[in-house]
Design a protein around this motif. Structure first.
Motif, PDB file in Angstrom:
ATOM      1  N   PHE A   1      -1.947  -4.521  -7.987  1.00  9.84           N
ATOM      2  CA  PHE A   1      -1.713  -4.921  -6.599  1.00  9.84           C
ATOM      3  C   PHE A   1      -1.676  -6.430  -6.487  1.00  9.84           C
ATOM      4  N   THR A   2      -2.640  -7.069  -7.125  1.00 14.80           N
ATOM      5  CA  THR A   2      -2.701  -8.530  -7.049  1.00 14.80           C
ATOM      6  C   THR A   2      -1.434  -9.153  -7.601  1.00 14.80           C
ATOM      7  N   SER A   3      -1.008  -8.665  -8.782  1.00 12.90           N
ATOM      8  CA  SER A   3       0.164  -9.301  -9.385  1.00 12.90           C
ATOM      9  C   SER A   3       1.405  -9.039  -8.547  1.00 12.90           C
ATOM     10  N   ALA A   4       1.522  -7.835  -8.009  1.00 11.09           N
ATOM     11  CA  ALA A   4       2.675  -7.536  -7.165  1.00 11.09           C
ATOM     12  C   ALA A   4       2.686  -8.442  -5.941  1.00 11.09           C
ATOM     13  N   TRP A   5       1.490  -8.583  -5.358  1.00 11.10           N
ATOM     14  CA  TRP A   5       1.370  -9.419  -4.157  1.00 11.10           C
ATOM     15  C   TRP A   5       1.768 -10.857  -4.474  1.00 11.10           C
ATOM     16  N   ALA A   6       1.210 -11.369  -5.570  1.00 13.23           N
ATOM     17  CA  ALA A   6       1.496 -12.749  -5.944  1.00 13.23           C
ATOM     18  C   ALA A   6       2.984 -12.915  -6.257  1.00 13.23           C
ATOM     19  N   ALA A   7       3.543 -11.969  -6.995  1.00  7.71           N
ATOM     20  CA  ALA A   7       4.944 -12.077  -7.400  1.00  7.71           C
ATOM     21  C   ALA A   7       5.852 -12.102  -6.173  1.00  7.71           C
ATOM     22  N   VAL A   8       5.628 -11.172  -5.267  1.00 11.08           N
ATOM     23  CA  VAL A   8       6.487 -11.105  -4.079  1.00 11.08           C
ATOM     24  C   VAL A   8       6.342 -12.370  -3.252  1.00 11.08           C
ATOM     25  N   ALA A   9       5.082 -12.818  -3.124  1.00  6.98           N
ATOM     26  CA  ALA A   9       4.845 -14.017  -2.315  1.00  6.98           C
ATOM     27  C   ALA A   9       5.552 -15.211  -2.929  1.00  6.98           C
ATOM     28  N   ILE A  10       5.455 -15.342  -4.251  1.00 10.04           N
ATOM     29  CA  ILE A  10       6.091 -16.489  -4.904  1.00 10.04           C
ATOM     30  C   ILE A  10       7.611 -16.403  -4.767  1.00 10.04           C
ATOM     31  N   CYS A  11       8.149 -15.194  -4.893  1.00 10.60           N
ATOM     32  CA  CYS A  11       9.592 -14.999  -4.702  1.00 10.60           C
ATOM     33  C   CYS A  11      10.026 -15.498  -3.337  1.00 10.60           C
ATOM     34  N   PHE A  12       9.268 -15.053  -2.347  1.00  5.39           N
ATOM     35  CA  PHE A  12       9.609 -15.449  -0.983  1.00  5.39           C
ATOM     36  C   PHE A  12       9.532 -16.958  -0.831  1.00  5.39           C
ATOM     37  N   LEU A  13       8.503 -17.531  -1.463  1.00  4.59           N
ATOM     38  CA  LEU A  13       8.320 -18.976  -1.360  1.00  4.59           C
ATOM     39  C   LEU A  13       9.512 -19.709  -1.973  1.00  4.59           C
ATOM     40  N   LEU A  14       9.965 -19.193  -3.118  1.00  2.00           N
ATOM     41  CA  LEU A  14      11.111 -19.828  -3.774  1.00  2.00           C
ATOM     42  C   LEU A  14      12.342 -19.736  -2.896  1.00  2.00           C
ATOM     43  N   ILE A  15      12.516 -18.578  -2.305  1.00  6.07           N
ATOM     44  CA  ILE A  15      13.674 -18.406  -1.415  1.00  6.07           C
ATOM     45  C   ILE A  15      13.581 -19.392  -0.261  1.00  6.07           C
ATOM     46  N   THR A  16      12.383 -19.497   0.311  1.00  9.65           N
ATOM     47  CA  THR A  16      12.193 -20.440   1.402  1.00  9.65           C
ATOM     48  C   THR A  16      12.569 -21.844   0.955  1.00  9.65           C
ATOM     49  N   TYR A  17      12.150 -22.191  -0.265  1.00 12.70           N
ATOM     50  CA  TYR A  17      12.444 -23.534  -0.741  1.00 12.70           C
ATOM     51  C   TYR A  17      13.920 -23.748  -0.993  1.00 12.70           C
ATOM     52  N   LEU A  18      14.588 -22.716  -1.451  1.00 11.28           N
ATOM     53  CA  LEU A  18      16.039 -22.839  -1.629  1.00 11.28           C
ATOM     54  C   LEU A  18      16.693 -23.185  -0.308  1.00 11.28           C
TER      55      LEU A  18
ATOM     56  N   LEU B   1       0.823  -1.215   0.000  1.00 11.48           N
ATOM     57  CA  LEU B   1       0.000   0.000   0.000  1.00 11.48           C
ATOM     58  C   LEU B   1       0.853   1.260   0.000  1.00 11.48           C
ATOM     59  N   GLN B   2       2.109   1.108   0.435  1.00  9.70           N
ATOM     60  CA  GLN B   2       3.001   2.262   0.423  1.00  9.70           C
ATOM     61  C   GLN B   2       3.537   2.533  -0.980  1.00  9.70           C
ATOM     62  N   LEU B   3       3.460   1.487  -1.829  1.00  9.03           N
ATOM     63  CA  LEU B   3       4.011   1.627  -3.178  1.00  9.03           C
ATOM     64  C   LEU B   3       3.046   2.412  -4.063  1.00  9.03           C
ATOM     65  N   PRO B   4       3.601   3.040  -5.082  1.00  4.46           N
ATOM     66  CA  PRO B   4       2.726   3.824  -5.970  1.00  4.46           C
ATOM     67  C   PRO B   4       2.012   2.950  -6.991  1.00  4.46           C
ATOM     68  N   LEU B   5       1.209   2.043  -6.497  1.00  7.86           N
ATOM     69  CA  LEU B   5       0.427   1.203  -7.406  1.00  7.86           C
ATOM     70  C   LEU B   5      -0.997   1.753  -7.449  1.00  7.86           C
ATOM     71  N   VAL B   6      -1.636   1.530  -8.548  1.00  8.70           N
ATOM     72  CA  VAL B   6      -2.960   2.133  -8.707  1.00  8.70           C
ATOM     73  C   VAL B   6      -4.057   1.085  -8.800  1.00  8.70           C
ATOM     74  N   THR B   7      -3.991   0.262  -9.841  1.00  7.94           N
ATOM     75  CA  THR B   7      -5.126  -0.624 -10.088  1.00  7.94           C
ATOM     76  C   THR B   7      -5.070  -1.832  -9.177  1.00  7.94           C
ATOM     77  N   PRO B   8      -6.216  -2.393  -8.882  1.00 11.10           N
ATOM     78  CA  PRO B   8      -6.237  -3.597  -8.053  1.00 11.10           C
ATOM     79  C   PRO B   8      -5.491  -4.747  -8.702  1.00 11.10           C
ATOM     80  N   SER B   9      -5.539  -4.811 -10.042  1.00  7.25           N
ATOM     81  CA  SER B   9      -4.874  -5.950 -10.677  1.00  7.25           C
ATOM     82  C   SER B   9      -3.358  -5.848 -10.524  1.00  7.25           C
TER      83      SER B   9
END
Lengths: 634, 701
Positions: B538-555, B528-536
């Motif tokens: 937001f969704t993609s950013a959220w998903a991307a970051v989450a997946i990144c974190f997940l990959l790191i966790t798996y590593l 929410l602090q980022l300069p994002l506008v549309t909900p979509s």
């Protein structure tokens, strides 16, 4: 004048005597002469701004200390005299109240409101003439005596959790005062009847005949009070007052008419009380009715050009008053309230005092400088806070009278039951929404922290702040205690009451001075009005919701506890009785022969079944199944 | 098993015999597969049976005595209501400033002899507070620097003090209206509110004070009611915020106001209170265009996180509406279930079964017709859905935050209100109903505590209590610990060395995945602090970051997740899921119930795809069921399926997920936490197990 008065009443008593039987002649003997005991009855009627009428009955009995009279009294109620004697009461005030005094509409700085506006329920305070160590026991005995006398549960004030010792709130610098309040006590006729029994004429004659139960209990406020003062010099003075606020019958045709013409309802004694007033109590020294017009009405009258007249274009007072008594106040440019006096003496002709309004007129009652209210903050069943807020009413009178430099004093007196655990260190004071340094605002403070199941918490606080302040607010945080099941009161699911807080303004007084009042009007009520009474107001009673157990729980708890105990003792015995080594040895020796219970049963059944014909096991199985099924079904 | 053991006494007899309970436990664990199938099936069947098991409601608290007094609401009050309605429409049309109506209402309230004041506040947007779940936020006094007149909302509040009452308790009546765009039905609802006040101002029976809040719902009625309540229970010291803009925005027009308003004018903004709230009624009128045969009343009761008001409150409203005023009472139902043929079929089957059961024992009150079942299912579904969502269905939800029982009563007339006769009859009915409810609550000495707080409604007069609906859930999650134990013991038994501590590695994996989920749940705060506008976006950013974190966790986890073997991993995961579900069932039962229906079969069934199994058919079945469950249990997929099933409009945007999540956290819904803290990690772990590379000895177990 007093002599005239006396003669006047004497004359009527003579009439009465003629008409009455010989027995009353015996009474009449001492009514005129005996200075020892006196009884007076008075009634004050006052129209209120919100279309209601205040009726304030004031009965006063005095007994002079005369050693020769001993235990016998002619007029004075014996029960009270004995009470005073037994418990060495110096001062006592007991009030039973139903409804709330509306400080905004019914006035907050006049003598009636400062002495007769009481918190809902029962309030009792008393000072004693006994050594300090005996005070608590005396108080406890007194509560029991009063509770018997007035058919109420004043005896609940006996417990040390419900009363307290205020140190400076009542202006009496004494340690022998006790104060207690029962906010939940219901008030009804059963309390009024014993109160009326203290009057020499009961409600059979005189002003008390007006007390028609249905009409007085239909009112908006009902407060019966008993005030006792006893000194060596003057003897015992018993004041009994009943303050009620009634709504005269109005024809409610439509709200539209309410919007348009705010004409006040006209009323008279007979229309309000549904009774006629005929004659006074023969035993009363004086019996009079006063009608008060507040200063805002009077100023309007003066505007219209008829100062103290009782029949004018605004209103019509009937019948013509016996006398007009005017108030004098320190500001000569202002108008003052007026009292119209009627003497209630005619026996055959009902005295039907009433006001007829002719023009729509709206006025306001004199306010106290600050309106006190109290409320709860927070949610949940764990903690919360109490807030007391004083909101300036901007009453002009007060601010005009004082310079800008003036300082206002307010004393807050708050008793909190022990189960509401107030943390007094969390006291915060906001003045005009700004948090203040406590030491700047508090002039004097006394805190008695509550002690579980022993003492209620008491807070007495003197605040000093500039008069121009708009609002003052105090907050105190508290935790809600967790009670034992037997400590819950009846209807615990409603919540717990915190008795009203008392806010007084010690540098404001509600005294009034009346013109021509030397000895001409010997009226205890007016004398009362002239006393220097501190302006005070009670706040609302608060209801704190508590967590309550399921009160049918004890049964469940008992069964559950019993189960747990049985399990515990069973296994404990099992462990104690057992010798593991021995058991293992036994098992090893018997293992070949001994079998477990279930296999034993199973093998027994199978061996038996083997011996039976083929159809029988099926039959048994079916029987067992059907029994089981029947059992489940039912 | 015991019998079997008994068979070879020569070997086992030497061991000391274990206790019966342990042996029973061992029996269950040994047959975990059968147990889990039976329990799952039984749980789901019992859940489907809930509409059959529903009981008729009854008024539990005797003190309520609904309908025992004749209503005093007469045509006089109807006239009052009509007058105000007309006045509002005339004045509202003339000046649409938003303040006019509040002023008008105050005039009316004062004329009737009640106390009145304005409540004023600045609306604020709900923000994401990661740490504010379950805690009431009483802070944020961050006023805008230059509050303009338009940003304030002004509510008129009227208080009737009970003539002989002690003022400890209050009943609150709320009528929301939109001051900017006042519709006819808004005006009518205000009219009803006023007529009630005008009636109650002169009744003799009042024991509790009555507060009437005419809530300006320009920016949402919930916010208005909530901010009023916040001030009621908070330190809203008189005149806070108001003074600043008072003079600028609301000049008191003394010339046309009445005398007594002038008298009280100076403190018209002073907040007044009236004791502890006993109950609250939110009153709404909906003017429908289509004709019905009767006036109807819809009751909305769900507050945040599936909290419900006491059933007695709904009961009295229902009782008075049906038995006194002849209204049709409706509660929400999901239309899909009303139309679905499989529900109808199920209903018919159940009808036959219950008639059969009734033959066996006439005491069983199980008879249900197919139509009843269908309607019950649809209503129950909506009841569960709204409770599970955790979002209040109306402004009554704001009261629940303060432990006040509240319902929304939404009235709709049988035909258009423009018809004079229809309107009068409608006003008379609604007025009498509300008078009756208030009178009943007024009779109440204690607060509502007799009846249920935990229930589902299957019809306006039928409920399923907690005692019944916990059973299917209990049965459903019962196999979880058993299967976990079975997996653990089988693994422990087979492995030889250092096997007893191997589960710690699995626990580490599970813990880290949960940690990842927790971080994911907090990500929106950063986003929410980022300069994002549309909900979509937001969704993609959220998903991307989450997946990144997940990959790191798996590593980090790769080695240990392989090491521990999938049985142990599954066992620990199941334990975590069981704990999470049982915790959630305490917080919000409906969420836990729906979640359990998805998670439990997935957790029980999941097996590595590459695992060797006998038979192609069994393997294919296992694979497809695993895949299907994995798809269905993935929260976004579940949302999509639900959306298409329940007939939402066509195109689906990925922005919807963000908006959906936003709704959940802005209402402090525990469902958000459940989804991200329990459901999502569980799903990820299941996926992990499904894709498990079955190498080494552990897979042969």
């Amino acid at each position: 004048m007093a002599a005239l008065c006396r003669r006047f009443t004497g004359f009527h008593f003579l009439l009465v005597l003629v008409s009455l039987s010989i027995s009353s002649l015996v009474f009449g003997d001492w009514i005129g002469d005996d200075e020892g005991e006196q009884f007076t009855e008075e009634l004050l009627l006052k129209p209120l701004p919100d279309r209601k009428v205040l009726a304030h009955f004031h009965f006063q009995s005095t007994a002079h200390p005369s050693p020769d009279s001993g235990h016998h009294h002619h007029l004075f109620p014996k029960a009270i005299a004995q009470l005073v004697q037994k418990f060495q009461i110096r001062d006592l005030e007991l009030s039973f109240t139903q409804g709330r005094w509306n400080y905004e509409n019914w006035g907050g700085s006049d003598p009636i409101s400062s002495t007769n506006a009481k918190p809902p329920g029962v309030e009792l305070w008393a000072t004693f003439n006994v050594p300090v160590v005996e005070i608590d026991t005396t108080w406890k005995n007194l509560t029991h005596a009063l509770s018997g006398l007035f058919c109420s549960s004043i005896n609940f004030l006996e417990s040390s959790t419900s009363y307290t010792t205020p140190s400076f709130v009542f202006g009496l610098n004494v340690s022998n005062i006790r104060y207690g309040a029962l906010p939940r006590e219901a008030v009804c006729t059963e309390n009024l009847t014993p109160w009326l029994k203290l009057l020499p004429c009961r409600d059979k004659a005189g002003l008390a005949t007006l007390l028609d139960r249905p009409s007085i209990y239909k009112g908006y406020y009902h407060s019966q009070k008993l005030r006792l003062t006893s000194t060596k010099l003057s003897g015992i003075i018993l004041e009994q007052t009943l303050t009620i606020v009634l709504q005269p019958n109005i024809q409610r045709n439509s709200a539209h008419s309410l919007l348009d013409g705010a004409i006040q309802p006209s009323w008279s004694i007979s229309s309000m009380f549904k009774r006629n007033l005929t004659g006074s109590c023969v035993l009363a020294r004086t019996s009079r009715i006063l009608v008060e017009l507040e200063k805002n009405i009077v100023s309007k009258l003066e505007e219209l050009g008829h100062g103290g007249s009782w029949s004018n274009s605004l209103l019509d007072l009937s019948p013509n008053p016996f006398r007009v008594i005017k108030e004098v106040n320190p500001f000569p440019e202002e108008s003052n309230s007026i009292l119209f006096e009627y003497v209630n003496s005619k026996e055959y002709e009902p005295l039907d005092v009433g006001i007829k309004w002719k023009l729509p007129f709206v006025w306001s009652s004199p306010h106290a400088p600050f309106h006190a209210s109290r409320f709860l903050m927070g949610s949940g069943t764990e903690r919360g806070s109490i807030a007391i807020s004083l909101q300036s009413t901007k009453s002009d009178e007060y601010f005009r009278s004082k310079s800008n430099e003036c300082r206002m004093q307010a004393v807050v007196f708050q008793v909190v039951p022990w189960y509401v655990k107030v943390y007094y260190h969390t006291l915060q004071i906001f003045i005009d929404q700004k948090l203040q340094n406590l030491s700047d605002v508090i002039e004097k403070i006394r805190v008695t922290p509550s002690e579980d199941k022993k003492l209620p918490g008491t807070l007495e606080l003197v605040l000093g702040y500039p008069c121009t302040v708009q609002s003052v607010a105090l907050t105190l945080d508290f935790d809600k205690g967790f009670l034992h099941i037997h400590e819950y009161p009846p209807d615990a699911n409603q919540g717990f009451d915190i008795p009203s807080a008392l806010v007084t303004f010690p540098n404001l007084h509600s005294s009034r001075i009346y013109i021509g009042d030397d000895s001409s009007v010997h009226s205890p009520l007016l004398l009362k009005f002239q006393e220097k009474n501190v302006v005070l107001s009670y706040t609302e009673v608060l209801l704190v919701p508590f967590t309550t157990p399921d009160f049918s729980m004890p049964y469940n708890v008992i069964t559950f506890t019993c189960t747990v105990l049985a399990l515990y003792f069973g296994s404990l015995l099992n462990v104690l009785r057992r010798r593991i080594g021995e058991e293992e040895r036994l098992m090893r020796s018997k293992d070949a022969t001994k079998r477990g219970l279930i296999p034993l049963i199973v093998s027994k059944i199978t061996s038996k079944l083997r011996g039976m014909p083929r159809s029988k096991p099926l039959l048994i199985f079916a029987v067992v199944l059907s029994v089981l099924f029947h059992y489940i079904v039912n | 098993m015991a019998v079997k053991e008994e068979g070879d006494t020569s070997q086992q007899g030497k061991k000391s015999r274990s206790r019966l309970i342990l042996r029973l436990g061992a029996l269950l664990v040994a047959h975990s597969g059968l147990v889990s199938v039976v329990c799952c099936a039984a749980g789901i069947i019992a859940f489907i049976l809930l509409p059959v098991l529903a009981n008729n409601t009854y008024i539990s608290e005797n003190a309520l005595m609904p309908g025992s007094a004749d209503p005093a609401f007469s045509s006089q009050e109807v006239l009052d209501a009509n007058r105000l309605t007309m006045d509002i429409l005339n004045r509202g049309a003339a000046k649409a400033s938003g303040i006019e109506i509040a002023k008008l209402l105050r005039e009316y309230i004062v004329a009737v002899g009640a106390e009145s004041y304005y409540h004023k506040f600045v609306p604020r947007a709900n923000k994401f507070h990661p740490l504010h779940f379950f805690s009431s936020t009483t802070d944020n006094l961050d006023l805008p620097a230059n509050p303009s007149c338009g940003s304030f909302i002004l509510n008129a509040v009227g208080i009737i003090r009970a003539p002989r009452g002690d003022g400890k308790e209050t009943i609150v009546l709320v009528t929301p209206y939109n001051s900017q765009n006042t519709t006819y039905s808004d005006a009518v609802s205000l009219g009803i509110g006023f007529s009630i006040i005008s009636l109650l101002s002169h009744v003799t029976w009042l024991a509790k004070d009555i507060v009437w809040l005419a809530a300006d719902s320009r920016y949402g009625e919930y916010m208005t009611v909530d901010s009023w309540l916040k001030d009621y229970h908070g330190p809203a010291f008189p005149g806070e915020t108001s003074r600043i803009v008072d003079d600028a925005c609301f000049e008191e027009n003394n010339s046309d106001s009445l005398d007594h308003i002038k008298v009280e004018g100076h403190n018209s903004y002073v907040y007044k209170r009236a004791g502890t709230m006993a109950a609250a009624l939110v009153l709404k009128v909906v003017d429908k265009k289509e004709k019905e045969e009767r006036d109807s009343l819809s009751i909305y009761a769900e507050a945040s996180n599936g909290q419900m008001p006491n059933l007695d409150l709904i009961n009295i409203a229902h009782y008075l509406a049906v038995h006194r005023q002849g209204l049709r009472v409706k509660i929400g139902s999901i239309i899909y279930f009303l139309k679905a043929s499989w529900v109808k079929l199920l209903g018919e089957m159940l009808q036959h079964i219950t008639t059969l059961a009734k033959l066996l024992n006439p005491k069983w009150k199980l008879d249900i017709t197919s139509a009843d079942y269908v309607e019950g299912t649809a209503t129950l579904a909506s009841s569960i859905y709204y409770q599970a969502l955790g979002v209040p269905t109306g402004s009554h939800g704001a009261f629940r935050n303060y432990q006040v029982d509240a319902v929304t009563l939404e009235f709709s007339p049988r035909s258009s209100l423009n018809n004079e006769n229809v309107r009068s009859a409608f006003l008379l009915k609604t007025g009498r109903l509300i008078e009756g409810v208030i009178r009943s609550v007024n009779n109440l000495l204690e607060k509502f505590h007799q009846s249920f707080f935990l229930y589902f409604l299957t019809a306006p007069h039928k409920y399923v209590s907690v005692g019944i609906y916990m059973i299917p859930f209990g049965i459903l999650i019962a196999p979880l610990p058993i299967v976990a134990a079975a997996l653990f013991s089988s693994n422990n038994g087979s492995s030889n060395k250092d096997g007893s501590w191997k589960w710690l590695q699995a626990a580490k994996v599970v813990f880290l995945i949960h940690l990842w989920a927790m971080i994911t749940s907090l990500l929106p705060y950063v986003l929410l602090q980022l300069p994002l506008v549309t909900p979509s976006s937001f969704t993609s950013a959220w998903a991307a970051v989450a997946i990144c974190f997940l990959l790191i966790t798996y590593l980090i986890l790769w080695s240990s997740s392989i090491d521990c073997g999938w049985e142990l991993l599954k066992s620990v995961m199941i334990v975590a899921a069981a704990i999470g579900l049982s915790l959630m069932s305490v917080i919000n039962f409906s969420t836990a119930q729906i979640g359990a229906m998805l998670i439990v079969p997935m957790c029980l069934l999941v097996k590595p795809a590459r695992k060797q199994t006998q038979g192609v058919f069994a393997k294919a079945l296992m694979l497809t069921s695993n895949l299907a469950l994995l798809v269905v249990a993935f929260p976004p997929a579940a949302l999509l399926i639900a959306k298409t099933l329940f007939g939402a409009s066509g195109n689906i945007d990925i922005g919807d997920f963000w908006e959906w999540a936003q709704i959940l956290w802005s209402w402090n819904s525990a469902t958000y936490m459940y989804l991200l803290w329990i459901h999502l990690p569980c799903w990820v772990l299941c996926l992990n197990i499904f894709l498990y590379p079955c190498i080494g000895s552990s897979s042969k177990a």
